[in-house]
Design an enzyme around this catalytic site. Structure first.
Site, mmCIF file in Angstrom:
data_model
loop_
_atom_site.group_PDB
_atom_site.id
_atom_site.type_symbol
_atom_site.label_atom_id
_atom_site.label_comp_id
_atom_site.label_asym_id
_atom_site.label_seq_id
_atom_site.Cartn_x
_atom_site.Cartn_y
_atom_site.Cartn_z
ATOM 1 N N CYS A 45 -1.183 -74.698 -8.286
ATOM 2 C CA CYS A 45 -1.685 -73.468 -7.678
ATOM 3 C C CYS A 45 -0.574 -72.431 -7.631
ATOM 4 O O CYS A 45 0.555 -72.678 -8.063
ATOM 5 C CB CYS A 45 -2.226 -73.729 -6.272
ATOM 6 S SG CYS A 45 -0.946 -74.247 -5.102
ATOM 7 N N CYS A 103 2.721 -73.339 -6.069
ATOM 8 C CA CYS A 103 3.621 -74.099 -6.942
ATOM 9 C C CYS A 103 4.433 -73.169 -7.828
ATOM 10 O O CYS A 103 5.656 -73.308 -7.960
ATOM 11 C CB CYS A 103 2.823 -75.067 -7.813
ATOM 12 S SG CYS A 103 1.931 -76.343 -6.907
ATOM 13 N N ASP A 121 2.575 -37.955 -32.476
ATOM 14 C CA ASP A 121 3.383 -37.387 -33.542
ATOM 15 C C ASP A 121 2.417 -37.030 -34.682
ATOM 16 O O ASP A 121 1.283 -37.525 -34.713
ATOM 17 C CB ASP A 121 4.423 -38.414 -33.995
ATOM 18 C CG ASP A 121 5.187 -37.956 -35.217
ATOM 19 O OD1 ASP A 121 5.698 -36.820 -35.206
ATOM 20 O OD2 ASP A 121 5.256 -38.727 -36.192
ATOM 21 N N ASP A 151 5.752 -43.120 -35.122
ATOM 22 C CA ASP A 151 6.089 -44.151 -36.106
ATOM 23 C C ASP A 151 7.502 -44.028 -36.657
ATOM 24 O O ASP A 151 7.948 -44.887 -37.409
ATOM 25 C CB ASP A 151 5.100 -44.100 -37.277
ATOM 26 C CG ASP A 151 5.338 -42.885 -38.173
ATOM 27 O OD1 ASP A 151 5.694 -41.809 -37.637
ATOM 28 O OD2 ASP A 151 5.189 -43.022 -39.393
ATOM 29 N N ASP A 203 10.982 -40.630 -33.206
ATOM 30 C CA ASP A 203 10.026 -40.765 -32.110
ATOM 31 C C ASP A 203 10.501 -41.746 -31.042
ATOM 32 O O ASP A 203 9.907 -41.825 -29.966
ATOM 33 C CB ASP A 203 8.665 -41.246 -32.641
ATOM 34 C CG ASP A 203 8.021 -40.252 -33.591
ATOM 35 O OD1 ASP A 203 8.112 -39.048 -33.312
ATOM 36 O OD2 ASP A 203 7.450 -40.681 -34.607
#
Length: 761
Positions: free
Chosen positions: A48, A51, A448, A651, A655
């Protein structure tokens, strides 16, 4: 945590001192942090949230450990710490001391969720069934019951053999000064069993006095059933990882010295030529040297249609070859392959904690002690004020049994695991749970332009010489950019190659970030760049004002070539016009985002006319043009001040600062590695529609988290008082407890059926 982890990634992939320095200043960190070790442990024995909290605390208390995160659903722990102070032996010892088992996982091993066998559940059910029938018969008015000796004979193996796991785990928790679900079950069923033994041997016992052996047996049987259902459901949450791992072929056909050798993947080396027959999975990352075929990359990129491959094309290990024979020169194998990196990132995301989990951890830390106090209070109140100590014990048992910290502990991680898995199957790679959780609240998405909304493969459309001929101008520009990977450079070099021009030697090449490039070609100092560079150099471009305005209005990108002169402004040599096609799904992606109530922004280093032209085609209203890389991050910071979460989609290398500055960075895998490492989400295809898919899966996942937490909290908030007031028997409480965790995991598994929304016309 997000910033520190980004810093580790940037350092690990040798990104550059610019970004490292930036985050050192912001966080007051130092380069020593970049050498921290990271360990992943498989943890066994947790039942649980209490734990997982105890394991996390034990690991965090080790000197030198910076962070420790334990995932109950995945049964793993991720630890970051100083290598000089921390090692795997210390970590495992700490887990064992806390009462659990641990095993170090490496890049070649994956966490396997514990599979609970079904025979204990079946045997417990068989032993409990006679007592169930007797109990139901009593409910129907039959006054007889099984002999006490037979009830004891049936209940004892269930209590102390099949239920031994609860005693063992509960005792470990007590030794560690904590509590868990197993302790609650052990206390509750032992009380019912002990009460039955007492009543059986009590002098006041008579033949028809009711015993409670069936309560303890049925509760253990139901809890075992719940744990078995839970384990099966938890295994389904890791199906995405197992599916990705199944894509890894174990062997490859390698051509060496003119011979075909069938080798294990571990024996394949970079540079080897691998033969891929029709219908086989591609075993390595590489480039096709010969042959052509259609390749199914759906389980790697999410692209449903096969992709044509021919000589010179890149292929990814794990993709399925179609009906052609391919020869692939290996560029990466094993842990360095794209598929292996995807698996590691998805595993890492699943193991990380979402921010909302911190609230759950705080509740779980005090949950079990609070339940025990409530049970004792229930016992005392019913005993002293009700005068029925037998009923007091039963109501206290019901309180202990119905309390379920499992549901709380599983509510968030199971949803995160399924969400990241289904996202990966659709081409959206989520690197951390925080990104998945936060993306649902995105208010603004900044794009972009080049390579993100456009194809990123501009073509040289027009050449306007100010001095000399078109061929002379093209020769100088191509010589200046020889060897460059920039899309503009590739367009110029392609045009020069088509005309058969022999390039001139160039040296002292220098990239001018966000503006252009300079180099010496022969004895000429040349500059090629945008309008910002021309202004900086003091170049007069008035000669082409008319053409420039017309080209920008039509969405063309413009670059100027000039020659440096000693003691004066450089001389303009000519102008180049480039065109870049819009990606097929760009417009529909923007429409879908706006339909979700998200504002879209375009941030580009290109000229205003070109940026406005692209923005008008796709439906973006706010445009920032001629922006330098460092200014992109400033624009993102300014947008964040207006409120709401900001996502940046890009990309390129330029950026990366903006991706890091945004609340959520989204990178195209078709771009640079730097951009991907700076982003929290990577799109495995260069398709803007995946941006919408990422936000949609985040919203769906967050909704599941909220649903799970609501039911987990409500279950305990309502169930515990009802049990304390005597409205629930231990048997009903046990059934409710057994179903609570299973229902939470099952609800999370519904995410597997998520599909991207359809295109909006």
């Amino acid at each position: 945590m997000r910033t520190k982890y980004l810093l580790v990634l940037l350092g690990h992939y040798s990104v550059g001192s610019l970004f490292i320095k930036k985050y050192e200043q912001a966080e007051g960190s130092n380069l020593a942090q970049l050498t921290n070790g990271e360990w992943t442990l498989a943890i066994k024995g947790m039942s649980c949230a209490s734990c997982s909290n105890r394991v996390e605390k034990a690991l965090s208390n080790i000197p030198g450990v910076m962070s420790a995160e334990v995932n109950l659903a995945l049964e793993t722990a991720q630890v970051i710490g100083a290598k000089d102070c921390v090692n795997s032996v210390l970590l495992i010892q700490a887990v064992v001391a806390a009462g659990y088992q641990a095993q170090l996982l490496n890049d070649d091993t994956i966490a396997v969720v514990t599979s609970m066998p079904g025979w204990p559940v079946l045997l417990a059910a068989i032993l409990s069934t006679p007592m169930v029938f007797a109990m139901v018969a009593q409910w129907l008015g039959w006054q007889g019951q099984l002999p006490a000796s037979l009830q004891w004979l049936l209940a004892t193996p269930v209590q102390f053999w099949l239920g031994w796991r609860f005693y063992k785990a509960g005792w470990s928790a007590l030794k560690a000064g904590a509590g868990n679900m197993d302790l609650l079950v052990a206390l509750g069923t032992s009380a019912a069993y002990g009460l039955s033994v007492y009543l059986w041997f009590s002098p006041s016992h008579h033949a028809m006095q009711h015993l409670y052996f069936e309560s303890s047996s049925i509760v253990i049987s139901l809890v075992l059933l719940g744990k078995w259902l839970e384990s099966r459901a938890k295994q389904k949450t890791t199906e995405a990882i197992r599916a990705l791992n199944a894509l890894r072929p174990e062997r490859a056909s390698v051509l060496r010295d003119g011979k075909e050798l069938l080798l294990a993947i571990s024996q394949v080396q970079v540079g080897d030529v691998v033969m891929v027959r029709p219908g086989e999975r591609i075993a390595v990352d590489g480039r096709v040297t010969d042959g052509q075929s259609q390749v199914d990359e759906s389980l790697v990129t999410g692209e449903s249609l096969p992709v044509a491959k021919k000589a010179g094309d890149q292929v990814t290990g794990g993709a399925l070859n179609g009906d052609g024979l391919l020869y692939v020169r290996t560029s990466a194998v094993g842990a360095e392959s794209v598929l292996s990196r995807i698996v590691r990132l998805v595993e890492s995301a699943q193991a990380k904690k979402a921010p909302v989990q911190r609230l759950v951890d705080k509740v779980s830390a005090v949950f079990v002690p609070t339940v025990i106090v409530i049970a004792l209070t229930t016992f005392m109140v019913w005993g002293f004020f009700g005068g029925d100590w037998q009923l007091a014990i039963l109501n206290a048992v019901a309180v202990l049994v119905i309390a379920c910290p499992c549901a709380l502990g599983l509510a968030t991680p199971t949803a995160i695991m399924v969400g990241t898995g289904v996202a990966a199957q659709h081409g959206v790679l989520i690197k951390d749970a925080e990104a998945l959780e936060l993306a649902h609240a995105i208010k603004v998405v900044a794009f972009d332009k080049t390579g993100t909304l456009t194809e990123g493969r501009p073509q040289l459309l027009e050449v306007y010489p100010a001095l000399g001929s078109v061929e002379d101008l093209l020769l100088l520009a191509a010589s200046l950019q020889a060897g460059s990977e920039h899309p503009i450079a590739k367009a110029v070099l392609s045009a020069a190659q088509k005309q058969g021009l022999q390039l001139l030697p160039a040296h002292d090449l220098q990239a001018l970030a966000g503006r252009g490039v300079s180099a010496k070609v022969g004895d000429q100092q040349l500059y090629l760049g945008n309008a910002s560079l021309m202004v900086e150099l003091g170049v007069d471009v008035a000669l082409f004002n008319t053409q420039d305005a017309a080209l920008e209005a039509n969405g063309r990108s413009v670059s100027w070539l000039c020659q440096g002169t000693f003691g004066g402004a450089p001389t303009l040599l000519g102008m180049f016009a480039f065109g870049d096609a819009l990606k097929p799904n760009a417009k529909s992606a923007i429409v879908r985002l706006q339909h979700l109530g998200i504002e879209t922004v375009l941030i580009s280093g290109d000229n205003l006319g070109s940026a406005n032209a692209i923005a008008s085609q796709v439906g973006i209203n706010r445009v920032y043009a001629q922006v330098l890389p460092e200014d992109k991050a400033n624009i993102i910071m300014a947008l964040k001040k207006n409120g709401g979460l900001i996502a940046m989609v890009g990309d390129g290398l330029n950026d990366a600062p903006a991706l890091a500055a945004a609340d959520i960075g989204i990178a195209m895998s078709t771009g640079t590695d730097v951009a991907m490492h700076a982003a929290g989400i990577t799109l495995m295809r260069g398709d803007p529609a995946l941006v919408v898919d990422a936000i949609e899966i985040s919203r769906r996942t967050y909704a599941k988290i909220r649903q799970n937490l609501f039911w987990a909290f409500i279950y305990n908030v309502v169930g515990i008082p009802l049990a304390a007031m005597g409205f629930l028997s231990p048997v009903i409480a046990g059934a409710a407890m057994a179903l609570s965790s299973f229902s939470v995991v099952s609800n999370a598994l519904l995410l597997k059926y998520w599909r991207p929304s359809k295109e909006i016309k």
